[in-house]
Motif scaffolding. Sequence first.
Motif, PDB file in Angstrom:
ATOM      1  N   TRP A 190      75.728 -20.839  28.845  1.00  0.00           N
ATOM      2  CA  TRP A 190      75.761 -20.845  27.573  1.00  0.00           C
ATOM      3  C   TRP A 190      77.487 -20.884  27.257  1.00  0.00           C
ATOM      4  CZ3 TRP A 190      72.068 -20.400  23.762  1.00  0.00           C
ATOM      5  CH2 TRP A 190      70.726 -20.353  24.130  1.00  0.00           C
ATOM      6  N   GLN A 227      73.418 -24.027  24.636  1.00  0.00           N
ATOM      7  CA  GLN A 227      73.142 -23.850  26.130  1.00  0.00           C
ATOM      8  C   GLN A 227      73.411 -25.090  26.573  1.00  0.00           C
ATOM      9  OE1 GLN A 227      69.136 -23.231  26.754  1.00  0.00           O
ATOM     10  NE2 GLN A 227      69.550 -21.958  28.540  1.00  0.00           N
ATOM     11  N   SER A 257      74.130 -15.707  29.031  1.00  0.00           N
ATOM     12  CA  SER A 257      73.157 -15.740  27.941  1.00  0.00           C
ATOM     13  C   SER A 257      73.768 -15.889  26.668  1.00  0.00           C
ATOM     14  CB  SER A 257      72.766 -14.177  27.866  1.00  0.00           C
ATOM     15  OG  SER A 257      73.565 -13.380  27.414  1.00  0.00           O
ATOM     16  N   ASP A 258      72.855 -16.304  25.730  1.00  0.00           N
ATOM     17  CA  ASP A 258      73.491 -16.581  24.250  1.00  0.00           C
ATOM     18  C   ASP A 258      74.085 -15.334  23.734  1.00  0.00           C
ATOM     19  OD1 ASP A 258      73.648 -17.882  21.690  1.00  0.00           O
ATOM     20  OD2 ASP A 258      72.203 -16.396  20.962  1.00  0.00           O
ATOM     21  N   ASP A 302      71.242 -22.142  33.889  1.00  0.00           N
ATOM     22  CA  ASP A 302      71.505 -22.190  32.354  1.00  0.00           C
ATOM     23  C   ASP A 302      72.766 -21.425  32.402  1.00  0.00           C
ATOM     24  OD1 ASP A 302      69.667 -23.889  32.150  1.00  0.00           O
ATOM     25  OD2 ASP A 302      68.202 -22.392  31.502  1.00  0.00           O
TER      26      ASP A 302
END
Length: 72
Positions: free
Chosen positions: A22, A14, A44-45, A20
């Motif tokens: 990724w 991240q 997202s991850d 945020d």
Amino acid sequence: MTSSPNDHFVVTYQQGERPDRWSWEIRRRSKPLGIKMTGDGYQSDSAARFAGKQALADFLAELSKEEKLPRK
């Protein structure tokens, strides 16, 4: 001959930005690749992991083709 396909793997991490983001990176267990292969900007991850695994599959496919070429 290069290392086995299991020698390469994808990590995700991240970024500290807001919102945020990724990223993914392809790495090799036996020795460093010598270059960074990364992608970033995923929300997202799981999205980063999916994209990284696709990039790894593409990389390994191209590497396999290159290995089959006759040496000069």
